[in-house]
Design an enzyme around this catalytic site. Structure first.
Site: not given
Length: 242
Positions: A199, A216
């Site tokens: 992301h 992430c």
């Protein structure tokens, strides 16, 4: 790559402004010191500038070889601290001052602190539609049938929350995702392993590699991940390796 200016031990700078191709060099100026590099330039000289700015703690990103907003702000800070005009452009005076305060960067400083070229793709990335993510070079490559469509710099989880390695699939996309666990935005999220996703990261864009994620894969280029998000489908393969 070095540029010798008066009083420097490095090779002499040519007389034309740096461009996006080839070696950077000074441009004549009638109002002040010649400008060597400024925002938008890309070259090995810019990469060395960034490596030297890292040595004096004015830049925490890259080196990438591209004179971006983070580099411009770092140069402004360096200039202001030393009573120089805060232009954000690297002129001969700024460069000379920086040379005196730093050592010649080696390969590790130039390439292995992030922003380095992508290495050979993992064999598992060579078939199908794949987000090929290399922890060693800190790069993400979007590949289709063994061909690289796009490449972008990424960062990973901090020591206590490492990004998982292995082969996964994108199982959920969420354009405006918000993490309730960490109370933070995760735009353009493409989830591949539990709560771990590729992301966009506002923090990565602002602080570079000085920070880390909770596992992430962070992307700092919003335009790049916006385009990637539009291409990736649920079920596409994700390979994370080092």
């Amino acid at each position: 790559m070095h540029i010798e200016l008066p009083g420097s031990k490095t090779p002499s700078a040519p007389s034309s402004k740096a461009g996006s191709h080839g070696e950077p060099s000074a441009s004549p100026s009638t109002t002040g010191p010649a400008v060597l590099w400024s925002r938008g330039d890309s070259s090995d000289g810019v990469r060395e500038l960034q490596a030297r700015l890292r040595q004096v703690d004015w830049l925490f990103d890259g080196p990438t070889g591209t004179y971006d907003d983070l580099t411009e702000n770092a140069v402004k800070g360096f200039q202001g601290k030393r009573g120089l005009p805060k232009t954000g452009r690297t002129d001969t005076v700024t460069w000379q001052r920086l040379l005196k305060m730093t050592h010649e960067p080696g390969t590790w400083e130039l390439y292995l602190m992030g922003g380095q070229p992508a290495g050979p793709a993992d064999p598992r990335c060579l078939t199908g539609r794949v987000l090929c993510i290399d922890k060693t070079t800190r790069t993400l490559r979007w590949m289709i049938d063994g061909q690289t469509v796009s490449t972008m710099s990424v960062r990973f989880g901090a020591t206590g929350t490492p990004t998982r390695e292995g082969v996964f699939d994108v199982y959920w996309k969420s354009r405006h995702h918000w993490s309730t666990l960490y109370d933070s935005p995760m735009p353009y999220a493409m989830f591949f392993s539990g709560g771990q996703a590729v992301h966009y990261s506002y923090d990565f864009a602002a602080r570079g590699y000085a920070g880390g994620s909770h596992g992430c894969v962070n992307v700092r280029d919003e335009a790049a991940i916006s385009d990637l998000y539009g291409q990736v489908r649920n079920g596409d393969k994700v390979v994370v390796y080092r």
